[in-house]
Motif scaffolding. Structure first.
Motif, PDB file in Angstrom:
ATOM      1  N   GLY A 277       0.807  -1.214   0.000  1.00 24.27           N
ATOM      2  CA  GLY A 277       0.000   0.000   0.000  1.00 24.27           C
ATOM      3  C   GLY A 277       0.837   1.260   0.000  1.00 24.27           C
ATOM      4  N   ALA A 278       1.879   1.285   0.817  1.00 22.63           N
ATOM      5  CA  ALA A 278       2.726   2.477   0.902  1.00 22.63           C
ATOM      6  C   ALA A 278       3.446   2.755  -0.412  1.00 22.63           C
ATOM      7  N   ALA A 279       3.680   1.719  -1.217  1.00 21.23           N
ATOM      8  CA  ALA A 279       4.302   1.923  -2.526  1.00 21.23           C
ATOM      9  C   ALA A 279       3.424   2.771  -3.438  1.00 21.23           C
ATOM     10  N   GLN A 280       2.116   2.703  -3.242  1.00 23.17           N
ATOM     11  CA  GLN A 280       1.232   3.543  -4.057  1.00 23.17           C
ATOM     12  C   GLN A 280       1.399   5.012  -3.676  1.00 23.17           C
ATOM     13  N   LEU A 281       1.607   5.291  -2.398  1.00 24.96           N
ATOM     14  CA  LEU A 281       1.886   6.664  -1.969  1.00 24.96           C
ATOM     15  C   LEU A 281       3.203   7.141  -2.575  1.00 24.96           C
ATOM     16  N   ASP A 282       4.195   6.268  -2.577  1.00 21.52           N
ATOM     17  CA  ASP A 282       5.497   6.627  -3.139  1.00 21.52           C
ATOM     18  C   ASP A 282       5.393   6.949  -4.624  1.00 21.52           C
ATOM     19  N   ALA A 283       4.451   6.276  -5.320  1.00 21.87           N
ATOM     20  CA  ALA A 283       4.288   6.477  -6.761  1.00 21.87           C
ATOM     21  C   ALA A 283       3.315   7.604  -7.087  1.00 21.87           C
ATOM     22  N   GLY A 284       2.941   8.383  -6.086  1.00 24.44           N
ATOM     23  CA  GLY A 284       2.068   9.526  -6.322  1.00 24.44           C
ATOM     24  C   GLY A 284       0.593   9.273  -6.101  1.00 24.44           C
ATOM     25  N   GLY A 285       0.232   8.087  -5.609  1.00 17.27           N
ATOM     26  CA  GLY A 285      -1.166   7.776  -5.355  1.00 17.27           C
ATOM     27  C   GLY A 285      -1.651   8.373  -4.047  1.00 17.27           C
ATOM     28  N   ASN A 286      -2.951   8.214  -3.793  1.00 12.84           N
ATOM     29  CA  ASN A 286      -3.518   8.746  -2.559  1.00 12.84           C
ATOM     30  C   ASN A 286      -3.846   7.619  -1.584  1.00 12.84           C
ATOM     31  N   ALA A 287      -4.496   7.980  -0.479  1.00 18.14           N
ATOM     32  CA  ALA A 287      -4.767   7.003   0.579  1.00 18.14           C
ATOM     33  C   ALA A 287      -5.692   5.897   0.113  1.00 18.14           C
ATOM     34  N   VAL A 288      -6.599   6.190  -0.823  1.00 18.93           N
ATOM     35  CA  VAL A 288      -7.494   5.151  -1.341  1.00 18.93           C
ATOM     36  C   VAL A 288      -6.715   4.158  -2.193  1.00 18.93           C
ATOM     37  N   ASP A 289      -5.858   4.644  -3.063  1.00 19.71           N
ATOM     38  CA  ASP A 289      -4.988   3.739  -3.824  1.00 19.71           C
ATOM     39  C   ASP A 289      -4.223   2.819  -2.871  1.00 19.71           C
ATOM     40  N   ALA A 290      -3.719   3.395  -1.796  1.00 17.54           N
ATOM     41  CA  ALA A 290      -2.901   2.640  -0.848  1.00 17.54           C
ATOM     42  C   ALA A 290      -3.707   1.565  -0.145  1.00 17.54           C
ATOM     43  N   ILE A 291      -4.927   1.897   0.281  1.00 13.52           N
ATOM     44  CA  ILE A 291      -5.715   0.910   1.029  1.00 13.52           C
ATOM     45  C   ILE A 291      -6.157  -0.224   0.120  1.00 13.52           C
ATOM     46  N   VAL A 292      -6.480   0.072  -1.130  1.00 10.40           N
ATOM     47  CA  VAL A 292      -6.904  -0.979  -2.062  1.00 10.40           C
ATOM     48  C   VAL A 292      -5.732  -1.912  -2.359  1.00 10.40           C
ATOM     49  N   ALA A 293      -4.543  -1.361  -2.564  1.00 13.74           N
ATOM     50  CA  ALA A 293      -3.367  -2.201  -2.804  1.00 13.74           C
ATOM     51  C   ALA A 293      -3.082  -3.092  -1.596  1.00 13.74           C
ATOM     52  N   THR A 294      -3.227  -2.537  -0.405  1.00 11.97           N
ATOM     53  CA  THR A 294      -3.014  -3.311   0.821  1.00 11.97           C
ATOM     54  C   THR A 294      -4.004  -4.459   0.916  1.00 11.97           C
ATOM     55  N   ALA A 295      -5.276  -4.152   0.664  1.00 14.32           N
ATOM     56  CA  ALA A 295      -6.322  -5.167   0.782  1.00 14.32           C
ATOM     57  C   ALA A 295      -6.108  -6.305  -0.206  1.00 14.32           C
ATOM     58  N   TYR A 296      -5.740  -5.991  -1.427  1.00 13.35           N
ATOM     59  CA  TYR A 296      -5.499  -7.053  -2.409  1.00 13.35           C
ATOM     60  C   TYR A 296      -4.265  -7.873  -2.046  1.00 13.35           C
ATOM     61  N   ALA A 297      -3.232  -7.223  -1.531  1.00 13.48           N
ATOM     62  CA  ALA A 297      -2.012  -7.945  -1.170  1.00 13.48           C
ATOM     63  C   ALA A 297      -2.261  -8.962  -0.065  1.00 13.48           C
ATOM     64  N   LEU A 298      -3.227  -8.675   0.815  1.00 14.44           N
ATOM     65  CA  LEU A 298      -3.513  -9.608   1.901  1.00 14.44           C
ATOM     66  C   LEU A 298      -3.984 -10.967   1.395  1.00 14.44           C
ATOM     67  N   ASN A 299      -4.533 -11.034   0.176  1.00 15.65           N
ATOM     68  CA  ASN A 299      -4.925 -12.317  -0.403  1.00 15.65           C
ATOM     69  C   ASN A 299      -3.749 -13.278  -0.482  1.00 15.65           C
ATOM     70  N   ALA A 300      -2.555 -12.736  -0.658  1.00 14.70           N
ATOM     71  CA  ALA A 300      -1.370 -13.568  -0.847  1.00 14.70           C
ATOM     72  C   ALA A 300      -0.573 -13.789   0.426  1.00 14.70           C
ATOM     73  N   VAL A 301      -0.659 -12.867   1.400  1.00 13.63           N
ATOM     74  CA  VAL A 301       0.185 -12.981   2.593  1.00 13.63           C
ATOM     75  C   VAL A 301      -0.594 -13.278   3.869  1.00 13.63           C
ATOM     76  N   GLU A 302      -1.894 -13.050   3.875  1.00 17.95           N
ATOM     77  CA  GLU A 302      -2.732 -13.358   5.036  1.00 17.95           C
ATOM     78  C   GLU A 302      -4.077 -13.901   4.547  1.00 17.95           C
ATOM     79  N   PRO A 303      -4.074 -14.982   3.748  1.00 21.29           N
ATOM     80  CA  PRO A 303      -5.310 -15.422   3.098  1.00 21.29           C
ATOM     81  C   PRO A 303      -6.365 -15.934   4.058  1.00 21.29           C
ATOM     82  N   TRP A 304      -5.966 -16.283   5.275  1.00 18.89           N
ATOM     83  CA  TRP A 304      -6.923 -16.867   6.218  1.00 18.89           C
ATOM     84  C   TRP A 304      -7.863 -15.835   6.843  1.00 18.89           C
ATOM     85  N   MET A 305      -7.583 -14.561   6.718  1.00 21.53           N
ATOM     86  CA  MET A 305      -8.381 -13.545   7.387  1.00 21.53           C
ATOM     87  C   MET A 305      -9.374 -12.825   6.478  1.00 21.53           C
ATOM     88  N   SER A 306      -8.986 -12.556   5.259  1.00 20.03           N
ATOM     89  CA  SER A 306      -9.820 -11.746   4.369  1.00 20.03           C
ATOM     90  C   SER A 306      -9.423 -12.068   2.930  1.00 20.03           C
TER      91      SER A 306
END
Length: 535
Positions: free
Chosen positions: A36-65
């Motif tokens: 998520g923070a990489a989206q901020l680094d690339a000029g994105g906003n907080a919504v871009d960051a939260i969506v990237a974080t949420a999708y990434a959780l599919n791969a690193v924390e699949p048991w929760m969400s």
């Protein structure tokens, strides 16, 4: 007074905070926060960051969400000076039938407090699955309020899914707790129980087809998920497994966007998703505490904690009267927060409901699916009775954004079923009532009360506080633990509008949690097959 942990964990739990004037992301897995923070680094906003974080959780924390889940989001739009809430909760299949869920009196109640049914069909397997809202909710947020293209935002999640999950002891713990449920599903069993046993540390899990599914969503968004080629795969798998979810059910799914519930407290305005979430209980708890403590002391006292405990008992009693039996004890859910340099702030909580949800991984998509049918009563004649097309309308999730003088000051949310609202509201109250920093509030001892006949309290509280509470309540004295988490798992961040400094962190009990500041997303090498992060 009972002491439940004489021979329990003996750890001192702390967690580091991340600090930046360019924004920060906090999540239950620090790699997802980095995505998520990489989206901020690339000029994105907080919504871009939260969506990237949420999708990434599919791969690193699949048991929760994940893609097969549902949830709530609250967004503060700094320039527009307004907050919006998104409800992307699950929906029962239109053809839901009570006869599919015959009550079995020999089984214990479900985590939601409803009767057990034959073969645990309301909490395990294909018939426990509702229409998932996660992809619709994330796509809605990104399309309306984000600034970056979907393929860019989802690139880290796709790369993580291609690489696979590097198993550590915490992953093995999560799998082991749910091994029996996972063993019922051949796809989940093949992924998480290699050789018939929970995956062990220093191994790697690959979820077949997940990366391809994420890439398909990156290209086609919610349209393909709910009405296109991906929808056809999803429904084909669901119906082959015995679910009644149809193409029409997916195509009819809607995200609800609305003005969030707002409550004033000591100069702050707190925004939550409202009565369908834990927001109404939060409002009632704070109102009760404010009436009992109109002028707070300089620092919390034993009486402060008596007031907080009584306020929590009060709001939970009212909730249970309104809703009947809803006593969610689910250990699933993931909560995350983001803020950018412009002051936009987001709180997101989404879930599979229970850990690993239904235990079902769809063979054509690699999606782990929810078990949200268990939000509903299998008996006829109740407000919560299963009815075709009915939407989840009572949840403990409580993502919160706090605004003061037109500036978003902090965001807080948590996972942990019934534990969520008490934890979130205590952290918020400590910041508003006593001016604590987010770091201090997260590390402060908590109590848990939900009108269940006793109050759980951390033994790090002073003897005077314990004695004061013991005069009023039956106490369970139990320290914070990595497992089970007895005081929820909180993610939070703050922003000081005077300096622009943003501070974020995750709960001390979450060994893989953390916060991240803006930086390019880079995967640590795990071998020669390391994938590139590509848009």
């Amino acid at each position: 007074m009972t002491l439940s942990d004489r021979e329990g964990d003996n750890w001192t739990l702390t967690t580091p905070a991340a600090r930046s004037r360019n924004g920060v992301v906090a999540a239950q897995h620090r790699i997802a926060a980095q995505a998520g923070a990489a989206q901020l680094d690339a000029g994105g906003n907080a919504v871009d960051a939260i969506v990237a974080t949420a999708y990434a959780l599919n791969a690193v924390e699949p048991w929760m969400s994940g893609l097969g889940g549902a949830g709530f989001m609250v967004i503060w739009l700094a320039k527009a000076q307004r907050a919006v809430a998104l409800d992307f909760q699950g929906v029962l299949a239109g053809d839901t039938r009570l006869e599919d869920y015959p009550v079995d009196p020999s089984l214990p109640a479900t985590p939601m407090g409803f009767p057990g049914v034959v073969d645990n069909a309301n909490i395990e397997g294909y018939r426990s699955i509702t229409v998932p809202g996660a992809v619709a909710g994330l796509d809605h947020a990104l399309t309306r309020y984000g600034t970056k293209r979907r393929p860019e935002v989802m690139a880290p999640a796709i790369a993580l899914a291609e690489r696979g999950l590097d198993v550590d002891w915490f992953t093995s713990l999560q799998i082991g707790v749910c091994a029996r449920t996972l063993a019922r599903d051949p796809v989940s069993s093949s992924i998480y129980l290699p050789g018939g046993h929970p995956a062990t540390p220093e191994s790697r899990l690959r979820i077949p087809i997940l990366a391809a599914t994420l890439r398909e969503i990156a290209e086609g968004g919610s349209e393909t998920f709910y009405r296109g080629a991906l929808a056809e795969k999803i429904v084909g798998d669901l119906q082959a497994g015995g679910s009644r979810i149809s193409r029409q059910d997916l195509a009819a799914y809607e995200v609800f966007e609305y003005a969030p519930m707002a409550v004033g407290h000591r100069g702050y305005t707190l925004y939550t998703p409202g009565a369908r979430s834990g927001g109404l209980r939060q409002r009632e708890m704070l109102a009760h505490a404010l009436a009992a403590m109109p002028i707070p002391p300089e620092r919390p006292t034993p009486e402060t904690w008596r007031v907080y405990a009584e306020a929590l008992e009060h709001c939970w009693k009212r909730h249970k009267i309104r809703n009947g039996v809803i006593t969610e004890q689910g250990a699933c859910t993931s909560s995350m927060s983001s803020v950018d340099a412009e002051g936009n702030m987001v709180a997101l909580t989404y879930t599979l409901l229970n850990r690993f949800g239904s235990g079902v991984t769809l063979p054509s998509t690699g999606m782990l699916m929810n078990d949200s049918v268990s939000y509903f009563d299998p008996r006829p004649g109740y407000p919560t009775t299963m009815v075709g097309g009915k939407r989840i309308n009572s949840s403990n999730m409580c993502p919160t954004v706090a605004v003061k003088d037109g500036e978003a000051r902090f965001s807080v949310g948590a996972s942990g079923g019934n534990l969520i609202m008490p934890a979130v509201t205590q952290v918020a109250a400590l910041m508003m009532d006593f001016g604590m920093s987010v770091e201090e509030a997260i590390h402060h001892p908590r109590l848990d009360a939900s009108f269940r006949g006793s109050v759980r309290i951390d033994p790090r509280f002073s003897p005077e506080t314990l004695a004061t509470l013991a005069k009023r309540f039956e106490l369970e004295i139990a320290p914070q633990r990595v497992f089970p988490k007895l005081y929820a798992c909180v993610s939070a961040l703050s922003r000081d509008p005077a300096t622009g400094e943003c501070v974020g962190l995750n709960d001390p009990t979450q060994p893989v949690g953390g916060a991240a500041t803006p930086a390019p997303f880079q995967l640590e090498p795990l071998g020669d097959d390391e994938p590139a992060v590509r848009p």
